[in-house]
Structures are given as C-alpha cells and as structure tokens.
Design an enzyme around this catalytic site. Structure first.
Site, short mmCIF file in Angstrom:
data_model
loop_
_atom_site.label_atom_id
_atom_site.label_comp_id
_atom_site.label_asym_id
_atom_site.label_seq_id
_atom_site.Cartn_x
_atom_site.Cartn_y
_atom_site.Cartn_z
N LYS A 113 -27.58 19.98 -72.42
CA LYS A 113 -27.68 20.46 -73.63
C LYS A 113 -29.31 20.55 -74.14
CE LYS A 113 -23.54 19.40 -75.39
NZ LYS A 113 -22.67 18.51 -74.18
C1 LIG Z 1 -21.38 18.77 -74.00
C2 LIG Z 1 -21.06 18.27 -72.79
C3 LIG Z 1 -19.86 18.94 -72.02
C4 LIG Z 1 -19.32 19.93 -72.52
O1 LIG Z 1 -19.83 21.24 -72.93
P1 LIG Z 1 -19.24 22.21 -73.95
O2 LIG Z 1 -20.07 23.39 -74.06
O3 LIG Z 1 -18.98 21.59 -75.27
O4 LIG Z 1 -18.01 22.70 -73.30
C5 LIG Z 1 -19.95 18.76 -70.74
N1 LIG Z 1 -20.43 17.47 -69.96
C6 LIG Z 1 -21.42 17.16 -70.59
C7 LIG Z 1 -22.36 15.86 -69.82
C8 LIG Z 1 -21.70 17.37 -72.11
O5 LIG Z 1 -22.92 16.71 -72.61
#
Ligand SMILES: *Cc1c(COP(=O)(O)O)cnc(C)c1O
Length: 473
Positions: A113
């Site tokens: 993120k």
């Molecule tokens: C947010 C997240 C996901 C999922 O990603 P999306 O874009 O919501 O599909 C997978 N793994 C981790 C560690 C995350 O923080």
C-alpha cells in the site's frame, strides 16, 4: 484532457485531480479514464535498467494529462520512493522454476500500500494547498491501508484523517502501526464489525450529501483511481526485468478489494504483454466462486491468517465488470442494486467469458498457506508473509498449466507484519525492521465505535470541532 467517467454513468466526468480528491463518484460508482493511454513496445523496452521513479513518472503522467504540472508530479514521485529502504524500490527475486517474487514491502509500513499511498498523499496535499482547501480523509482498512495512509498523511495541515478498521480482526503489528502515531490530525476508529461493515460505513457517508459536503470528504481507499494507476508501475518494472515487451509474463496477486490486480489489467491495456492474471484468494473466495459459477455472491467473512484479504465485497471488481460489459453503466447499476438488495448478482455469459479469457482465480486454504510459507523457507531461505503465500500457492497451480511463461508473485507484505503465521510455519520469529523495533511498547490511541452511520457522523463532527477550537485558541 484525460477525462474520468463513473462506472454507474450518473456522475459528472472529472479530470485527474478532481477524481483524485473525490475518490468515489457521487453516484456511488468508481472513476475510470475515458480511454487508456498506450505505451509503445519501444517505450516499454526503454524502462529496462531505469530507476523506479522514472518508470513511475512515465506510466502515471499520461493519466494525469495537463491537470497537474509535470514538475509537481515528478517531485511527488521522487520524494515518495526516496523513502523506500531498497534501491530498486520493488526488487525481484527467483523462488522456483519460472517463479519470481516481487517484493513490494520495502516502504515505511511494510506493505505494498505504501507504493501508491506515498504518491497519493503528496499529490493530494499539493492539490488542496493550490486550491486553498481542506479535506477530511475517510477510509476503511483491512489492516494495511490504514497504516500506509497514516504514515503518508500524518501531520499534513490541509487535512484530517479518519481510519476505520474491524475491531479485533487485524494483527497486533497492523493495529499498532496505526494507533501509536497519535498525531492531532489522525483519528483511528475500531468498528464493531468486519472490514465489509467498515467499508459500508465509509460508502454510506460518501453517499450522504450533507456529510460529504460538511466534512469535504476525500477517499484514499483502493477505489481511488490514483492508487490503481500508481500500482500499475511495478507490473512494468518486473515484466521488463523478465524480458517484456519481447516476452509475455503472468502475475499472481493476493487479492482482497481487487485494486492491486486491477492495476495489472490496466498495465496490460496500456500495452504490457501479460498472459494470465491469477486472482489468489484465501477462504474468502467470492472472486474464485464468481469466476467459476458466474454468480457474485456475498458470503460470511471468515477470519484467516491473511486478514488483509478477509473481504467479501471486492469493490474494484466493479471496474472490471464495467469493462467486461462493454462499458454499459446501466448493467452496473442493475448489478450493484441486486448486490445491495439480495447480496448477489449474476454475470452474463459474454462478460464472464471476457473475464475468464484474462483471469484465473484460485482459492488457497489455511493449511496450504502455512505449507507454502514453510516450503519457500525450506527451498530458498526466504520468509514470505501469509498473503504472499496464498499467491505463491495460486501461482504454482497456474504455472502447472502454462509452465513456459514466467510467473511473478506479488509479495504484498513483510513477514514481520504477521509473526504468528511465520512462527507457526517455520518456527522463526521474524524481526521488525529497526524503525519499528519498539512498536510493542509505544502508547496506543484509538476509539471503538458501534457499526452505525449516525454514530460515526457525529464522532467525526465532534473531532473536527475540537480541531477547529484547538486551531483558534
Ligand atoms: C491490501 C492487501 C491485499 C489485497 O489487495 P487488494 O488491492 O485489496 O486486492 C493483499 N495483501 C496485503 C498484504 C494487503 O495489504
């Protein structure tokens, strides 16, 4: 000008910066560009060996158009990626035959993120300051978005930040990364419910015209278009490292809200040769079921060791569905109304075939996840987090069908964010990086609220009034 349209067809078209601030469209839909910018094979080949920030600028700039001067975009991108603790930003390594790991956890909060959020916060700050405006950022998190948002937005005078997370349903490290910041503009709220409940509250407040205008709400969830675009960048850098555009590459992506894998689909639309996009899910397998049966049907959320994917309503899927339906907003309005009323909708045969032509979906259970963490450790001496492990399991299943095409697994979190899962699989307690080593002893600040729109609205109003009083005194 690059224009952005809503998947539900009843909100005004916006330019990049307006879509950036809005997040969700006023009709409840999600913004998409009217057309996808194209990168030629020569341009893509030219990314080889370039610094990550330069590739990011080349991929993101065509989506921004003239909504923002290029020098501001460049400054935001360069400052964002200077914070990462690996020179490559997103390094690639090999973990098996034709199987590669893309490490997306070298940012400040140890999950992918950070790659988009650090750019988003700088762009938003710039736009708000230029307009002389304030905003209230409201977001729901299944664990990692909240920490990334707080790290990216803390201390920015132009805004307040409210992050909702499902009470007692995220890891201690995830919670502490949010609750130990304690900046005056940062408000962390535990909602008594699941992530889907928290996300539904956010959507409800955005749909509430009074609240949206009174608070100047802005969204940073993965429905924010700027985040999706920033995530398309690492599909380019990793595929080029493996021989694209002369060679096709597949990706396996641990999937929750469908933002990360949608970014891969966008990269493909821009000209990157991607063979298969593999949706990896845990027990919360709504997408795997939808692709198998043609029915998108919300089930009960189950808690797993990969909590950032403990989601039933996968918001960004709406964007893919809109494209698969030939950009028919009426079809999306019908599907979303059915979802709201009955908890499910059917995907017509045409759109379903279009989705299956590019995507696979594989569900990986808890025991297999633990098994993958153990196996990758045994075979490569690398620790992978449980989300990444779900994708490695899905990648192996997909690779068995197309063994000649390189498969890149998106490594979405640092293993130390989920120490109990790692300990269970390998008997190793993964250490946190130095900047977070004392996390367990820092003081926490958060509120617990019922899952109720009116309660949340008055909580936000109260906090904003307190902030105003503090600023006035
Ligand atoms: C947010 C997240 C996901 C999922 O990603 P999306 O874009 O919501 O599909 C997978 N793994 C981790 C560690 C995350 O923080």
């Amino acid at each position: 000008m690059v224009k952005y349209i809503s998947t539900r067809g009843e909100a005004p078209s916006l330019n990049f910066t307006d879509a950036l601030i809005a997040g969700l469209a006023q009709d409840g839909g999600l913004y998409l560009p009217e057309a996808y910018p194209q990168l030629s094979a020569a341009e893509i080949a030219g990314f080889a060996g370039k610094p990550y920030a330069q590739v990011a600028e080349a991929v993101i700039a065509p989506f921004v158009g003239d909504a923002l001067e290029r020098k501001y975009l460049r400054a935001a991108i360069e400052a964002a990626y200077a914070l990462f603790d690996h020179a490559a930003v997103a390094p690639l390594s090999q973990i098996g035959d034709n199987l590669f790991l893309l490490e997306l956890f070298h940012g400040p909060t140890l999950a992918f993120k950070d790659l988009a959020m650090q750019v988003l916060s700088r762009l938003m700050r710039h736009v708000l300051a230029a307009r002389g405006k304030r905003a209230t950022i409201l977001g729901a998190t299944s664990g990692d978005t909240g920490a990334a948002a707080i790290a990216a937005f803390r201390g920015i005078a132009e805004l307040d930040l409210f992050i909702l997370y499902p009470h007692e349903r995220i890891s201690d490290v995830q919670r502490r990364q949010m609750t130990t910041i304690g900046d005056a503009n940062t408000h962390v709220v535990a909602i008594e419910g699941t992530f889907d409940d928290a996300q539904a509250l956010v959507k409800a407040l955005f749909a509430n015209k009074r609240a949206r205008e009174e608070f100047s709400l802005a969204g940073v969830n993965s429905i924010n278009w700027a985040r999706v675009v920033a995530q398309a960048v690492y599909y380019f850098t990793s595929a080029v490292a493996l021989g694209a555009p002369h060679r096709a590459v597949s990706f396996a992506v641990p999937t929750g809200n469908f933002g990360d894998i949608l970014a891969g689909w966008i990269a493909k639309r821009m000209g990157l040769p991607i063979e298969r996009l593999v949706i990896a899910t845990n027990a919360n397998d709504i997408l795997a079921r939808a692709l198998a049966t043609g029915r998108y049907e919300v089930g009960q959320v189950q808690a797993t060791q990969s909590p950032s994917m403990d989601i039933q309503v996968s918001s960004n899927f709406e964007r893919l569905l809109f494209e698969a339906c030939g950009r028919d907003p009426a079809a999306i309005r019908r599907a979303m109304a059915a979802l709201q009323q009955a908890g499910s909708f059917g995907i017509e045969p045409g759109p379903l075939a279009a989705i299956r032509a590019e995507f696979d979906a594989v569900r990986i259970g808890e025991a297999e996840t633990t098994g993958e963490i153990a196996r990758v450790w045994r075979e490569t001496q690398k620790l992978i987090d449980p989300h990444t492990a779900v994708a490695v399991g899905a990648a192996r299943a997909a690779l068995a069908k197309h063994p000649a095409i390189p498969m890149v697994v998106l490594g979405t979190a640092h293993p130390a964010k989920f120490p109990s899962a790692i300990l269970r699989a390998t008997n190793i307690d993964p250490p946190l990086p130095a900047h977070l080593a004392d996390l367990a002893s820092r003081r926490e600040h958060y509120d617990v609220l019922a899952r109720d729109e009116a309660v949340l609205e008055s909580f936000i109003r109260g906090r904003l009034h307190e902030a105003e009083r503090a600023a006035a005194s």
